[in-house]
Write an enzyme that holds these catalytic residues in place. Structure first.
Site: not given
Length: 631
Positions: A289, A373
């Site tokens: 990420d 998320y």
């Protein structure tokens, strides 16, 4: 706060780049004549090693030139004017993806005839309700598109413009996109699966709030106990500086207690999220990420009363978008104090007296949203000289669509026609240690039973086992809670009054093991998650645990496991620790449609750094109702 947009330079060499510096760096690249008008940018970051020398500030810029199928990392000296002084070619597939690129790729999908035709077979014709999340290809590049900068799209459908689209995955539809030409190369159709019909709205309008919740007000009538000068913070014997980068977001620099250095630099250095499923839209999911997207531009603006409660000090942050435009994220970092329960206490039953001190902690936090998320990073500083990092995971689970009677073997049903795959979250925390100075050593510490029966007639003798980690080849380490295993970072130069090296100990409280085959893409792409701690000697060019540019890189070709082959000495070295905080997520229905916070943690605490309890001078509580027994 960060310097205003018109400022030419910040007050301190280690302060983050200002909006003016970011704009100047981009302009120097564009004015060089070495990139075309369609140049894209993935990050402009302060060269921190250069800044610590006291020289002029220098930025490291990653620029992509899609028309030329080229990318470069460029050094820009931020003088008057800024100058691009060094160009290093990159594989154009490797830099991360920007939000601007992701939006353009999604638009390309909606306009693509093949993509529209595949959706029309499912009765989906209103493209304004179709959402596409371009995802990193994750080591699954189709061989027929070798050499191209690629992404694939996970597809979702809203019921209305305000709907939570993550509640309705369009299972089986996978566009493969050329990220340079912004063209759909093909659309995989793995068969129709019924769309979820249950709404996923989690707003207050859809769920009338409880009426019995009384307000909690945090009041500090005399103000907070910290002081802030620019990006420097002082609080309860602590001093440190706030930093911010494109890749990592929030960074802490030069953490010292009572003027003695502890950590030179602390940041969440990488995040890796692998999914464990064979379904068409899940098997590809394994994300760096930070290295493939960047935590800085995805950082939230925080709001008083929502994200932070109490007397708050905010820090803004400045970032560069994929189009090269500098922007400010207001309130990107929140700092406040919280009561933290009992610090220390003893009740003397013979005298009927009690000494008690209440603890408070200073919290420096930020929140980053990566598509579905949301991650909160909370650095907590304590009055006894300890530090802990608490990571809060929330947001929306990445769901997959399933048939009416399907019982998915690798996922958990969370609603009708919706399941969520078993997956993990790994957070690599980089700690540049400086315990009582730059020269440190590392030791592994655990509880060991006395092996000699002659020395242990009662069978209950336990030693403190200590193993010094002298070289990088020995420094791929695994924790073991059953043996109280942890690590100690010792000064190579200073001792305490007992003659021991002054030290801090590190505990990785939250761990996970990658439960996949060794030949899997997950295991080969992110070898660092296989250990809870790695240690290396400081090298300014080795900045990220999983490698400098993991996107579409050869799995395992860069990163801490490669650097350790040099086997440098760690005895009296400038020590960099790479701790891996892990969380295995078994999804549950209670996580849907929005997930309550789950937490993961590591902590540092003094271990012989002080000669005795450093919090003896914390004042007694002034609001104790039986004050004659409190102190």
């Amino acid at each position: 706060m960060l310097a205003p947009a018109g400022a030419q330079a910040p007050a301190h060499p280690m302060d983050p780049l200002t909006p003016a510096e970011l704009a100047a760096a981009v302009a120097a690249i564009r004015d060089s004549g070495k990139v075309g008008p369609g140049a894209r940018f993935w990050g402009v970051t302060l060269d921190e090693h250069h800044a610590r020398t006291g020289a002029d500030r220098k930025a490291r810029v990653v620029v992509l030139d899609p028309e030329a199928h080229a990318a470069h990392e460029v050094d820009v000296l931020l003088g008057e004017p800024a100058q691009a002084v060094a160009w290093r070619p990159l594989d154009p597939r490797n830099p991360g993806m920007t939000s601007e690129e992701a939006r353009t790729a999604a638009a390309a999908c909606r306009a693509d005839p093949e993509f529209r035709a595949v959706l029309a077979k499912r009765g989906i014709t209103d493209m304004s309700l179709v959402m596409i999340d371009p995802e990193s290809i994750g080591g699954f590049e189709p061989p027929e598109y070798a050499g191209r900068r690629l992404t694939w799209g996970s597809v979702w459908l809203k019921t209305s413009p305000e709907d939570n689209h993550y509640a309705r995955p369009v299972q089986g539809v996978v566009p493969i996109i050329d990220m340079e030409r912004m063209a759909v190369l093909r659309v995989e159709d793995h068969g129709e699966v019924p769309l979820a019909m249950e709404p996923g709205d989690f707003t207050a309008a859809a769920h009338p709030p409880r009426t019995d919740l009384k307000p909690i007000d945090v009041v500090q009538p005399d103000g907070p106990s910290f002081t802030v000068h620019g990006n420097e913070v002082r609080w309860q014997n602590w001093s440190f500086r706030i930093g911010f980068t494109h890749r990592e977001g929030l960074v802490l620099h030069d953490l010292s207690f009572t003027g003695r250095p502890v950590v030179r630099r602390a940041a969440v250095n990488e995040m890796y999220v692998p999914y464990f499923d064979t379904s068409s839209t899940q098997y590809r999911k394994n994300f760096f990420d930070w290295g493939e997207y960047g935590g800085g531009p995805l950082t939230n603006s925080l709001e008083l009363g929502c994200d932070c409660l109490g007397v708050i000090h905010y820090f803004d942050a400045a970032v560069v978008g994929g189009d090269g435009a500098a922007r400010v994220i207001p309130n990107a970092i929140c700092m406040h104090e919280e009561d933290d329960g009992i610090l220390w206490k003893h009740h003397d039953g013979r005298r009927g007296t009690t000494e008690v001190r209440r603890s408070r902690k200073l919290i420096v936090s930020s929140f980053v949203t990566v598509a579905n998320y949301d991650y909160g990073f909370y650095w907590n500083l304590h009055q006894d000289g300890s530090i802990d990092l608490e990571i809060k995971m929330t947001g929306i689970l990445s769901a997959t669509g399933i048939g009416d009677d399907e019982d998915p073997p690798y996922a958990r049903k969370v609603g009708p026609n919706v399941a969520v795959t078993n997956h993990q979250h790994y957070f690599a925390v980089r700690l540049d240690m400086a315990v009582d100075g730059p020269r440190n050593r590392l030791a592994e510490v655990c509880a060991e039973p006395e092996p000699d029966p002659a020395l242990d007639p009662y069978g209950n003798a336990v030693r403190t086992g200590v193993r010094v980690i002298r070289r990088e080849s020995e420094a791929a380490l695994t924790t073991d809670a059953s043996r109280a295993l942890h690590w100690r970072v010792e000064s190579a130069e200073r001792t305490n009054r007992m003659g021991e090296p002054t030290a801090y100990r590190l505990f990785v409280d939250s761990t996970a093991r990658l439960p996949v085959r060794e030949d899997s893409v997950c295991a080969r792409r992110a070898p660092f998650v296989g250990k809870q701690l790695w240690a290396t000697a400081y090298d300014p060019e080795r900045r990220f645990v999983g490698g400098e540019y993991p996107n579409q890189a050869e799995p395992g070709s860069d990163g801490v496991q490669v650097w350790q082959r040099e086997d440098r000495s760690l005895d009296g070295a400038e020590l960099v620790l790479w701790a891996t905080v892990g969380s295995h997520h078994f999804p549950r229905p209670e996580d849907w449609p929005v997930m309550p916070v789950a937490k993961a943690r590591l902590r540092l605490e003094p271990d012989g750094f002080f000669d005795r309890n450093p919090a003896l001078d914390v004042p007694p509580p002034v609001s104790c109702h039986t004050s004659d027994h409190c102190h």
